[in-house]
Design a protein around this motif. Structure first.
Motif, PDB file in Angstrom:
ATOM      1  N   THR A  12       0.441  -1.524   0.193  1.00 12.50           N
ATOM      2  CA  THR A  12      -0.554   0.014   0.195  1.00 12.50           C
ATOM      3  C   THR A  12       0.761   1.636   0.142  1.00 12.50           C
ATOM      4  O   THR A  12       0.299   2.136  -0.836  1.00 12.50           O
ATOM      5  N   LEU A  16       0.507   4.487  -3.401  1.00 10.24           N
ATOM      6  CA  LEU A  16       0.301   5.616  -2.452  1.00 10.24           C
ATOM      7  C   LEU A  16       1.875   6.497  -2.533  1.00 10.24           C
ATOM      8  O   LEU A  16       1.288   8.434  -2.878  1.00 10.24           O
ATOM      9  N   GLU A  33      -5.739   3.024   3.684  1.00  5.81           N
ATOM     10  CA  GLU A  33      -5.660   2.235   2.548  1.00  5.81           C
ATOM     11  C   GLU A  33      -5.215   0.699   2.825  1.00  5.81           C
ATOM     12  O   GLU A  33      -6.072   0.140   1.953  1.00  5.81           O
TER      13      GLU A  33
END
Length: 215
Positions: A12, A16, A33
């Motif tokens: 994640t 990002l 997230e």
């Protein structure tokens, strides 16, 4: 379960970082997230920098796995070096866009994310170990003093390839592959020449310079 959670946080974070940039991505956003609490995210990683170190470790592991077969069967120094460098480009392709955005942080000498920093020492030593395998598994004659220094010198060569790769916009990073294909034969010839009486002294002088700069 814990390892899956850890891997989910890393995956994640990398997504990002690529989408939003390193500075704009917060640990809170990563936790949200990834579907974990902020406290849980900090339990696994105390900072965003630690997440990048996890990326280094993951990429290094993938590179080592990609080199196994080659290093097990090839004995030519040039073939081993070329294969290891080309394998790095191949396994790094999914991270190319991310690396291009992130490189400005890693390029800062004082940044803990620099490949030369103390924080990056485990990944750096693992990378140098691959080039030590390249040298030690080679059937080519290599000057004994140069042999001892060569793994780290080859790692520095790989850092040059990384820098070129970061800025390579050619399809499939074909220019980086071409750089490897053109550079390795030169290195191979220089290493072979290190055994010649007239060149051995120059090689030793070069090694002395490297040791002095390292001290």
């Amino acid at each position: 379960m814990a390892e899956k959670t850890r891997e989910r946080i890393v995956a994640t974070a990398l997504r990002l970082f690529k989408e939003r940039g390193f500075e704009a991505t917060t640990m809170r956003a990563i936790a949200s997230e990834a579907g974990v609490s902020v406290g849980n995210a900090y339990y696994y990683f105390s900072s965003k920098e630690q997440l990048i170190q996890a990326y280094y470790d993951r990429a290094q592991g993938e590179h080592e796995a990609a080199c196994r077969e080659l290093l097990a069967i090839e004995t030519s120094f040039g073939t081993r070096l070329s294969g290891v460098l080309r394998a790095w480009v191949r396994v790094s392709e999914p991270y190319h866009e991310f690396a291009a955005k992130f490189f400005k942080h890693a390029a800062e000498p004082s940044n803990p994310l620099s490949p030369f920093s103390a924080d990056s020492a485990p990944a750096r030593e693992s990378a140098i170990a691959i080039y030590r395998e390249v040298v030690e598994g080679s059937a080519d004659r290599i000057d004994s003093e140069l042999r001892a220094e060569l793994p780290e010198l080859l790692w520095l060569l790989s850092m040059g390839v990384v820098l070129f790769w970061v800025h390579d916009t050619s399809p499939g990073c074909e220019r980086t592959y071409r750089l490897v294909d053109r550079t390795v034969p030169l290195v191979d010839r220089l290493v072979a020449l290190s055994n010649l009486p007239g060149v051995r002294g120059v090689a030793r002088d070069f090694i002395d310079v490297v040791r002095e700069l390292r001290a």
